[in-house]
Design a protein around this motif. Structure first.
Motif, PDB file in Angstrom:
ATOM      1  N   GLN A  97     109.825 -92.406 -21.302  1.00 26.19           N
ATOM      2  CA  GLN A  97     109.235 -91.091 -21.477  1.00 26.19           C
ATOM      3  C   GLN A  97     110.207 -90.033 -20.988  1.00 26.19           C
ATOM      4  OE1 GLN A  97     105.425 -90.938 -19.600  1.00 26.19           O
ATOM      5  NE2 GLN A  97     104.573 -92.664 -20.772  1.00 26.19           N
ATOM      6  N   THR A  98     110.818 -89.334 -21.878  1.00 27.59           N
ATOM      7  CA  THR A  98     111.796 -88.297 -21.536  1.00 27.59           C
ATOM      8  C   THR A  98     111.058 -87.029 -21.167  1.00 27.59           C
ATOM      9  OG1 THR A  98     113.336 -89.290 -23.101  1.00 27.59           O
ATOM     10  CG2 THR A  98     113.814 -87.042 -22.359  1.00 27.59           C
ATOM     11  N   PRO A  99     111.348 -86.379 -20.022  1.00 29.93           N
ATOM     12  CA  PRO A  99     110.639 -85.138 -19.651  1.00 29.93           C
ATOM     13  C   PRO A  99     111.066 -83.983 -20.548  1.00 29.93           C
ATOM     14  CG  PRO A  99     112.368 -85.585 -18.072  1.00 29.93           C
ATOM     15  CD  PRO A  99     112.316 -86.794 -18.989  1.00 29.93           C
ATOM     16  N   GLY A 100     110.149 -83.047 -20.776  1.00 30.39           N
ATOM     17  CA  GLY A 100     110.431 -81.879 -21.586  1.00 30.39           C
ATOM     18  C   GLY A 100     110.953 -80.730 -20.758  1.00 30.39           C
ATOM     19  N   PRO A 101     111.259 -79.578 -21.377  1.00 26.83           N
ATOM     20  CA  PRO A 101     111.796 -78.442 -20.621  1.00 26.83           C
ATOM     21  C   PRO A 101     110.818 -77.923 -19.577  1.00 26.83           C
ATOM     22  CG  PRO A 101     112.193 -78.176 -22.979  1.00 26.83           C
ATOM     23  CD  PRO A 101     111.253 -79.327 -22.825  1.00 26.83           C
ATOM     24  N   GLY A 102     109.525 -78.045 -19.791  1.00 32.39           N
ATOM     25  CA  GLY A 102     108.574 -77.523 -18.829  1.00 32.39           C
ATOM     26  C   GLY A 102     108.440 -78.353 -17.578  1.00 32.39           C
ATOM     27  N   ALA A 103     109.056 -79.518 -17.585  1.00 36.92           N
ATOM     28  CA  ALA A 103     108.960 -80.370 -16.399  1.00 36.92           C
ATOM     29  C   ALA A 103     109.896 -79.925 -15.284  1.00 36.92           C
ATOM     30  CB  ALA A 103     109.239 -81.820 -16.794  1.00 36.92           C
ATOM     31  N   TYR A 104     110.851 -79.127 -15.590  1.00 38.57           N
ATOM     32  CA  TYR A 104     111.822 -78.686 -14.577  1.00 38.57           C
ATOM     33  C   TYR A 104     111.407 -77.329 -14.012  1.00 38.57           C
ATOM     34  CZ  TYR A 104     114.638 -82.314 -16.826  1.00 38.57           C
ATOM     35  OH  TYR A 104     115.082 -83.487 -17.334  1.00 38.57           O
ATOM     36  N   SER A 105     111.771 -77.048 -12.735  1.00 34.19           N
ATOM     37  CA  SER A 105     111.547 -75.775 -12.053  1.00 34.19           C
ATOM     38  C   SER A 105     112.860 -75.324 -11.426  1.00 34.19           C
ATOM     39  CB  SER A 105     110.444 -75.905 -10.996  1.00 34.19           C
ATOM     40  OG  SER A 105     109.227 -76.324 -11.579  1.00 34.19           O
TER      41      SER A 105
END
Length: 254
Positions: A97-105
């Motif tokens: 499951q690759t994280p999307g752009p919204g997963a980063y802060s």
């Protein structure tokens, strides 16, 4: 013997009536059988019954009963891409499951390599006015009106007022009781001008006539006069004359 004693009258040709037009049977002019040979015959057509469905399947073409897909052309199948909508596939845990752009802060990351933190803002409630602020708001000012004569920098037109009617002493009250134009009598124009002819209308007069009563035409009965005749003319109804008697034709001169 009785039949021999009866008087035999001659046969009148007028009483012998021949058959009417309906007694003759002329050949018809409609159709082919028994057609009148003195008239031209037009072409005749006949109506045939409905043929069975088996003949259509054997002898006739299939007709437009095949459904041709709209994507099929005379050059083959249409090459435009086609899409379909399916249900959402359930995710499998064993897959990556690759994280999307919204997963980063990235804004929460500490500064590194002596870089500055970007500016941050917050939203709070509106602050209250302080008592030391004496500057009025824009709605505290009021411009002078442009109607009326009290505008300092605008030219004003004449103004008028309407008041009620005075009961006594006003200009509409005639204290002197001056008579109006209708109080004076007008002079007849015949007094100071040439008098025009005058006419009068009277009732209708009856014509003078004799008041004695005269008998009308219906009072006389000339058919009853027998002074110069033996008797009054009398008429009677006779028998019906034969319809075969030749009428008397007389040339009457004008």
């Amino acid at each position: 013997i009785k039949s021999q004693m009866e008087r035999k009258y001659p046969v009148i040709a007028g009483r012998e009536k021949g058959p009417g037009p309906g007694r003759y049977g002329l050949p018809p002019t409609i159709g082919f059988i028994g057609h009148d040979f003195t008239k031209l015959t037009s072409p005749a057509y006949s109506f045939h019954g409905r043929m069975s469905d088996s003949m259509y399947c054997v002898d006739s073409s299939p007709g437009p009963q095949y459904h041709v897909d709209a994507k099929m052309t005379r050059f083959g199948r249409d090459g435009t891409p086609a899409y379909s909508m399916l249900g959402r596939v359930k995710t499998q845990k064993e897959l990556l499951q690759t994280p999307g752009p919204g997963a980063y802060s990235p804004e929460k990351a500490p500064p590194c390599n002596l870089q500055r933190r970007p500016p941050s803002y917050t939203m709070s409630a509106r602050t209250h006015y302080r008592s030391i602020d004496s500057v009025p708001a824009p709605n505290k000012y009021s411009l002078p009106p442009l109607m009326g004569p009290q505008v300092p920098n605008k030219p004003a037109s004449a103004s008028y007022t309407m008041s009620g009617r005075y009961s006594t002493g006003g200009p509409s009250v005639d204290l002197a009781k001056t008579p109006g134009p209708c109080r004076y009598n007008s002079t007849d124009p015949s007094v100071y001008l040439t008098r025009q002819p005058a006419f009068s209308m009277l009732g209708r007069h009856s014509l003078p006539r004799d008041a004695t009563k005269k008998p009308g035409p219906g009072t006389y009965s000339p058919e009853k006069v027998i002074v110069h005749k033996a008797r009054a003319p009398a008429f009677s109804l006779g028998i019906r004359h034969s319809e075969f008697v030749t009428p008397l034709v007389v040339n009457v001169s004008d």
